[in-house]
Motif scaffolding. Structure first.
Motif, PDB file in Angstrom:
ATOM      1  N   GLN A   6      -3.681  94.257  60.994  1.00 26.25           N
ATOM      2  CA  GLN A   6      -3.162  93.705  59.629  1.00 26.25           C
ATOM      3  C   GLN A   6      -4.360  94.186  58.538  1.00 26.25           C
ATOM      4  O   GLN A   6      -3.937  94.748  57.391  1.00 26.25           O
ATOM      5  N   TYR A   7      -5.612  93.887  58.900  1.00 29.61           N
ATOM      6  CA  TYR A   7      -6.494  94.217  57.810  1.00 29.61           C
ATOM      7  C   TYR A   7      -6.872  95.735  57.517  1.00 29.61           C
ATOM      8  O   TYR A   7      -6.821  95.887  56.519  1.00 29.61           O
ATOM      9  N   SER A  10      -3.906  96.526  55.337  1.00 26.42           N
ATOM     10  CA  SER A  10      -4.165  95.983  53.899  1.00 26.42           C
ATOM     11  C   SER A  10      -5.307  96.771  53.050  1.00 26.42           C
ATOM     12  O   SER A  10      -5.178  97.089  52.073  1.00 26.42           O
ATOM     13  N   ARG A  11      -6.382  97.129  53.743  1.00 28.43           N
ATOM     14  CA  ARG A  11      -7.383  98.048  53.169  1.00 28.43           C
ATOM     15  C   ARG A  11      -7.044  99.341  52.842  1.00 28.43           C
ATOM     16  O   ARG A  11      -7.225  99.788  51.624  1.00 28.43           O
ATOM     17  N   ARG A  16      -9.290  95.963  47.946  1.00 29.81           N
ATOM     18  CA  ARG A  16      -9.279  94.613  48.053  1.00 29.81           C
ATOM     19  C   ARG A  16     -10.158  93.874  46.912  1.00 29.81           C
ATOM     20  O   ARG A  16     -11.388  94.499  46.473  1.00 29.81           O
ATOM     21  N   SER A 185      -6.182  85.379  61.524  1.00 33.01           N
ATOM     22  CA  SER A 185      -5.987  86.325  60.484  1.00 33.01           C
ATOM     23  C   SER A 185      -6.006  85.709  58.874  1.00 33.01           C
ATOM     24  O   SER A 185      -6.562  86.133  57.795  1.00 33.01           O
ATOM     25  N   LEU A 189      -8.500  86.703  56.095  1.00 31.70           N
ATOM     26  CA  LEU A 189      -8.301  87.013  55.036  1.00 31.70           C
ATOM     27  C   LEU A 189      -8.548  86.183  53.644  1.00 31.70           C
ATOM     28  O   LEU A 189      -8.741  86.663  52.638  1.00 31.70           O
ATOM     29  N   HIS A 192     -12.176  86.293  53.054  1.00 33.78           N
ATOM     30  CA  HIS A 192     -12.356  87.841  52.404  1.00 33.78           C
ATOM     31  C   HIS A 192     -11.969  87.906  50.892  1.00 33.78           C
ATOM     32  O   HIS A 192     -12.625  88.667  50.136  1.00 33.78           O
ATOM     33  N   GLU A 193     -10.796  87.427  50.469  1.00 36.23           N
ATOM     34  CA  GLU A 193     -10.346  87.452  49.199  1.00 36.23           C
ATOM     35  C   GLU A 193     -11.070  86.700  48.252  1.00 36.23           C
ATOM     36  O   GLU A 193     -11.522  86.944  47.336  1.00 36.23           O
ATOM     37  N   SER A 664      -2.565  84.489  51.451  1.00 36.40           N
ATOM     38  CA  SER A 664      -3.614  85.459  52.171  1.00 36.40           C
ATOM     39  C   SER A 664      -3.885  86.546  51.682  1.00 36.40           C
ATOM     40  O   SER A 664      -5.081  87.088  51.910  1.00 36.40           O
ATOM     41  N   GLU A 666      -2.202  89.385  52.133  1.00 32.76           N
ATOM     42  CA  GLU A 666      -2.028  90.398  52.993  1.00 32.76           C
ATOM     43  C   GLU A 666      -0.837  91.228  52.784  1.00 32.76           C
ATOM     44  O   GLU A 666       0.178  90.731  52.440  1.00 32.76           O
TER      45      GLU A 666
END
Length: 693
Positions: A6-7, A10-11, A16, A185, A189, A192-193, A664, A666
Motif C-alpha cells: 500500500q505504501y 501511494s508513494r 506525500r 496501515s 499512514l 506519516h501524513e 488515511s 491512501e
C-alpha cells in the motif's frame, strides 16, 4: 493488503504531504499522536514481520522519521524540555487518555489510556483469528477485542461509538472486516501524513527578486534600519540622512539631520547608529563625537543632545515599558567594549531637563557630568566593562530582565547582564565622579559585573549578532565561523545545538517567536530560514536569486510586513509569500483556489480540495480540521464522494482519476491510460455506482 504494498503504491502515485492532528476524532487511538514515532514504528514492524529483511528495514527507516536529516542529536534538546515532554519519548509510557474519561494526561497509567503493551495484546487477538480463520475481524469482533484489551470500564458507551468510527475508517473498502495489516496501515499512514502536513505548514517562500530602491537619497552606507508600527521602514546612513519608506518601498520623507551643524563645522558628524522612540515620537542618533542626539520624528526638528559620553557609542537600544511608557531604559554599547545603562521612571521629565541646557552647534546640550551630579534628575546610570573589543550588537530582553551584548572578544563573546547591580554602587560612583571632576574618564568609570550579575558565552571567533526567542526561551547567536548556535540562557558551557549551512560568516540573526522561525544572513547575502523546534532549514535564498549582490552593511527583519531588509547605500526588500486577499482576522481554508467540495454522511465530514493538490477533512459540528493530505503536484480539478462515504475520487490536470481513502490519505486505485476499461466505464457510470474490488 500489506503495508509495504500500500505504501509503495501511494508513494509512487503522488508526492506525500501530511495532515494536522485529528481533532474531535473521538478515539483514544488517535490520541497516540504524542508518541507517534513509537506507534508508527510498532505498526510498521508488526505489519511487515512476514516480509523480506529489506522491506522491514526500509519501513523501519520510514517509521523513524521519514528519512529526514536531523540537524543535531535529541539529547542536546532535553535541557529545554519539561519532564512531562521527556516522558513522551519512552515507548512504553502510558499515552494520554480521552478527555471524557476523566483521567489525567500526566504520563502515568490512568483509566482509558492506551499504550504499546495493549497494542501487543490486540495483535495477539488478530493472530488468533489468523490461526482459526482468515485473520480478519468484523465490527462486533473488533469491539469485543477492544473490551478485552482495554477493559469493560474503559469501553464506555461513548468510547464504543468512537471505536466503531475507527473501524469504519479502517474498512475503506467496505468489506465489513479488517485485518491486522489494515489496522497497522491506517495508523502508519495517518502519522506519516501528519508529519508531512506539519512540514508543509512551515514552508517558507520568498518573492524574488528583491525590491531595490532606485535613486536613494543616502550618500553613504546605511547604518541602521527599523520598521514602524504601520509596516513601513526607517533607514539612517552614516552621513546622517534619515528616510521614511512605505510598505511598497516608496520614499515618503527624507532629511539630513546633521545639516544643523554643517555651517559651524568643517564636515558633518559621523552617525554610528539610529533608533526610534515611537511612543514619544523621537529619533535618537549616536554620533562619533561621543554624543546622543534627539530629533522630533514629525518635523525632523532638533530637540536636545547628551554630550561628553565616556566613549564613542556604536549601538543604541531604547526600550519602553508597555504598561507605563514613560519608564524607559537606554543602552549604549561603545568602542571600548563597555555598555552604559540609563534607567528612568519618567523619560518626559528627563527630556525637559536635557532640553534646558545651552545650545551647542544648534542643539540644546546637556553634559554627562551634569546628569550624574543632578541627584533629582531621576536617571540612574551604570557603565559596565564587558568585552576587550567593541560592541557589535546590543539588545534588551524584557522577559529575562537582562540585556545582551555581542563582541568579537573570544573570552566574552556574548554577555547577558542585569540592568542594576546586586550591590548598591550609586554612592560610590557619585563620590568618584565628584572627586575627579577634571578627568573625563572619571565621570562614569566602567566597572566589572559580579559573577552573579552576568552570564558569559564564549566562542572562538566572537559573536556578530544575537537574539532571543521568548516563546521557546532560547538564545541564538551568529558568528564569523559560519555557524548559528542555539543556547539555553541558563547554560553557558556549550550550545544546545549548532545550525550548519552558511558558507560565509554570519553577521545577522533574528528570531521570529510567533512562527517559531529563525532568520540568518551571511556576508555573502545568503538568507537562511530555520525551524527552531525541528532544527531544520526551511529555505535558503542566494544572491543569484534575490539579485541583491552588493555587500550588505545592515540587515533587518520586519515582522509587521513579513520581509527581510538588506541595505548598503541602497535598500533591498525581500518579502515572504503571504496568502493573497486574506485578512488577518479571516480563517483561511486553503492557500490556493478550492476546486472541489463534498460531504460524507458516513462520518459527517466536509471534504475540500484545492488546485495545489491539498485535500482537507473538516468536522461539520465543530468546523475544525481533522485531517489533511496531498494528492500530488498535478493538483485537483474535480472531486466526488462514493456512496459508502469512505472514499473520494479526484481528477487532476494530467487527466488521471484516483480513488483515495480520505481518512488515511491512501491511494486505493489509479485510473489512467493503461487501464482503459476502467476509464471508459468511469465516463458513463456515476461515481456513486462505482465499486472497486
Amino acid at each position: 493488503m500489506a503495508l509495504q504494498t500500500q505504501y509503495s503504491r501511494s508513494r509512487s502515485a503522488r508526492n506525500r504531504s501530511t495532515g494536522n492532528q485529528k481533532k474531535g476524532s473521538g478515539t483514544d487511538l488517535h490520541e497516540m499522536s504524542r508518541n507517534k514515532t513509537s506507534v508508527a514504528e510498532f505498526a510498521a514492524e508488526h505489519s511487515l514481520r512476514a516480509k523480506s529483511e529489506v522491506g522491514v528495514e526500509q519501513a523501519r527507516r520510514e517509521a523513524k522519521g521519514d528519512g529526514r536529516k536531523q540537524a543535531w542529536a535529541p539529547p542536546k534538546r532535553q535541557s529545554l524540555i519539561s519532564n512531562s515532554a521527556r516522558s513522551q519519548r519512552d515507548p512504553l509510557r502510558t499515552l494520554p487518555p480521552h478527555p471524557s474519561s476523566g483521567a489525567s494526561s500526566s504520563g502515568t497509567k490512568s483509566r482509558g489510556a492506551v499504550h504499546l503493551e495493549q497494542l501487543d495484546k490486540l495483535r495477539e487477538i488478530f493472530d488468533e483469528a489468523t490461526r482459526s480463520g482468515d485473520g480478519k475481524l468484523d465490527e462486533e469482533e473488533f469491539l469485543r477485542a477492544c473490551r478485552n484489551v482495554f477493559g469493560e470500564e474503559a469501553m464506555s458507551t461513548t468510547h464504543e461509538e468512537q471505536m466503531r468510527t475507527v473501524f469504519k475508517k479502517i474498512d475503506n473498502l467496505s468489506n465489513d472486516t479488517i485485518s491486522w495489516d489494515d489496522f497497522c496501515s491506517f495508523l502508519y499512514l495517518e502519522y506519516h501524513e501528519r508529519d508531512s502536513a506539519e512540514a508543509r505548514a512551515k514552508k517558507v517562500d520568498f518573492h524574488t527578486p528583491a525590491i531595490i530602491t532606485k535613486g536613494s537619497p543616502h550618500h553613504g552606507s546605511v547604518c541602521a534600519v527599523q520598521h514602524t508600527s504601520d509596516g513601513g521602514l526607517v533607514t539612517c546612513s552614516e552621513e546622517g540622512t534619515v528616510c521614511f519608506w512605505s510598505q511598497e518601498l516608496e520614499l515618503k520623507r527624507t532629511k539630513p539631520l546633521t545639516e544643523v551643524d554643517v555651517k559651524q563645522r568643517e564636515k558633518p558628524k559621523w552617525i554610528s547608529d539610529m533608533v526610534l522612540s515611537l511612543p514619544h515620537k523621537k529619533i535618537i542618533l549616536a554620533t562619533g563625537d561621543c554624543e546622543l542626539q534627539f530629533f522630533e520624528m514629525v518635523n525632523f526638528e532638533p530637540y536636545c543632545q547628551l554630550s561628553r559620553l565616556e566613549s564613542i557609542p556604536l549601538k543604541i537600544v531604547c526600550w519602553h515599558d508597555p504598561e507605563d511608557e514613560v519608564k524607559t531604559v537606554i543602552l549604549l554599547g561603545d568602542k571600548d567594549g563597555a555598555v552604559t545603562v540609563m534607567i528612568t521612571d519618567n523619560i518626559l521629565n528627563a527630556f525637559t531637563d536635557w532640553k534646558s541646557g545651552p545650545k551647542l552647534e544648534g542643539l540644546p546640550t546637556y553634559s554627562l557630568y551634569k546628569l550624574l551630579s543632578n541627584s533629582e534628575s531621576g536617571v540612574k546610570c551604570y557603565r559596565w566593562k564587558l568585552h576587550s573589543s567593541w560592541v557589535t550588537e546590543l539588545h534588551y530582553f524584557p522577559k529575562l530582565l537582562m540585556f545582551g551584548s555581542c563582541s568579537l572578544d573570544p573570552s566574552a563573546s556574548f554577555v547577558l547582564g542585569v540592568l542594576s547591580p546586586s550591590t548598591e554602587v550609586d554612592s560610590y560612583l557619585r563620590q568618584t565622579s565628584s572627586a575627579t571632576r577634571g578627568a573625563k574618564r572619571s565621570l562614569l568609570p566602567a566597572r566589572r559585573f559580579m559573577s552573579c550579575d552576568q552570564r558569559v558565552f564564549r566562542m572562538a571567533k566572537g559573536v556578530s549578532s544575537a537574539d532571543y526567542c521568548s516563546r521557546h526561551n532560547v538564545l541564538v547567536t551568529g558568528s564569523a565561523d559560519r555557524f548559528v548556535r542555539v543556547w539555553n540562557p541558563f547554560m553557558t558551557s556549550k550550545p544546545v545545538g549548532t545550525l550548519e549551512g552558511h558558507t560565509a560568516p554570519v553577521f545577522f540573526v533574528k528570531a521570529d517567536s510567533a512562527n517559531s522561525r529563525l532568520f540568518s544572513i551571511g556576508n555573502d547575502n545568503t538568507i537562511m530560514v530555520w525551524d527552531i523546534l525541528e532544527f531544520t532549514c526551511l529555505n535558503s535564498v542566494f544572491p543569484s536569486v534575490h539579485k541583491f549582490s552588493v555587500p550588505t552593511q545592515a540587515a533587518h527583519y520586519n515582522d509587521v510586513g513579513q520581509e527581510v531588509v538588506l541595505a548598503t547605500d541602497e535598500v533591498g526588500v525581500i518579502k515572504l509569500v503571504q496568502p493573497v486577499g486574506v485578512r488577518q482576522d479571516m480563517v483561511q481554508t486553503h492557500l490556493s483556489p478550492v476546486a472541489g467540495v463534498a460531504f460524507s454522511p458516513c462520518f459527517n465530514h466536509l471534504i475540500t480540495a484545492s488546485r495545489d493538490g491539498v485535500v482537507k477533512v473538516w468536522a461539520m459540528e465543530t468546523g475544525k480540521k481533522e485531517f489533511e493530505f496531498s494528492v500530488g503536484r498535478c493538483g485537483v480539478s474535480a472531486m466526488a464522494v462514493d456512496k459508502t462515504g469512505k472514499r473520494i475520487v479526484t481528477g487532476s490536470s494530467n487527466g488521471q482519476l484516483k480513488v483515495w481513502s480520505y481518512n488515511s490519505g491512501e491511494c486505493l486505485k489509479t485510473l489512467d491510460k493503461e487501464n482503459r476499461k476502467e476509464v471508459a466505464r468511469a465516463r458513463f457510470v456515476s461515481v456513486n455506482q462505482c465499486k472497486y474490488k
